[in-house]
Design a protein around this motif. Structure first.
Motif, short mmCIF file in Angstrom:
data_model
loop_
_atom_site.label_atom_id
_atom_site.label_comp_id
_atom_site.label_asym_id
_atom_site.label_seq_id
_atom_site.Cartn_x
_atom_site.Cartn_y
_atom_site.Cartn_z
N LYS A 14 0.83 -1.21 0.00
CA LYS A 14 0.00 0.00 0.00
C LYS A 14 0.86 1.26 0.00
CE LYS A 14 -4.25 -1.76 1.98
NZ LYS A 14 -5.28 -1.58 2.99
N LYS A 38 2.34 1.59 -3.40
CA LYS A 38 1.30 1.62 -4.43
C LYS A 38 1.52 0.55 -5.50
CE LYS A 38 0.05 6.43 -3.82
NZ LYS A 38 0.76 6.98 -2.78
N SER A 84 -5.27 -0.95 -8.42
CA SER A 84 -4.71 -0.76 -7.08
C SER A 84 -5.06 -1.96 -6.21
CB SER A 84 -5.27 0.52 -6.44
OG SER A 84 -4.86 1.64 -7.17
N LYS A 105 -6.46 -3.79 -3.22
CA LYS A 105 -7.46 -3.51 -2.19
C LYS A 105 -7.89 -4.82 -1.55
CE LYS A 105 -9.54 0.66 -4.01
NZ LYS A 105 -10.79 1.30 -4.43
#
Length: 138
Positions: free
Chosen positions: A59, A62, A70, A72
């Motif tokens: 995270k 990135k 992304s 998640k």
């Protein structure tokens, strides 16, 4: 297809690590369920901490998925009963066959072909759950 080769290589490496650390050993799993050894708890705890650390690092940096999205982690529905029942069924299956889903395939690679019966039963159970899912309380 070429972008998945790295995952294949990591999977093979992971399988070797699990075999060498005896994480796929029925005797180690038996010791764990009888609370006779810390070995498996140490492996599982290390895996959880590594997962947390790598998720935080991904995270921060990135890191994207293979599709370019992304990273998640979806939120799970809250509930107590569903996790107790599901965890109990999973734990009983693990204790009865001596392997959780990932190591089952590693055991095939080590030549323990009798685990194919367990893999077929696990796939059948997953299929039956898929059929009954809408009729079960969630």
């Amino acid at each position: 297809m070429g972008k998945y080769i790295k995952f294949f290589v990591v999977g093979i490496f992971f399988g070797i690590v699990l075999v060498k650390s005896e994480a796929v050993s029925w005797y180690r799993i038996f010791e764990m369920f009888k609370f006779q050894s810390f070995h498996m708890y140490g492996i599982i705890g290390t895996a959880v901490l590594t997962g947390i650390l790598l998720l935080k690092l991904s995270k921060i940096n990135k890191i994207k998925t293979t599709e370019g999205n992304s990273l998640k982690v979806p939120l799970k529905e809250r509930g107590f009963t569903r996790y107790i029942i599901g965890g109990t069924i999973f734990g009983l299956g693990w204790a009865l066959c001596g392997a959780c889903p990932g190591p089952m395939y590693i055991l095939v690679g080590t030549g323990a072909f009798s685990i194919l019966i367990v893999i077929i039963a696990a796939l059948l159970g997953t299929y039956v759950y898929g059929i009954l899912k809408n009729k079960l309380p969630h």
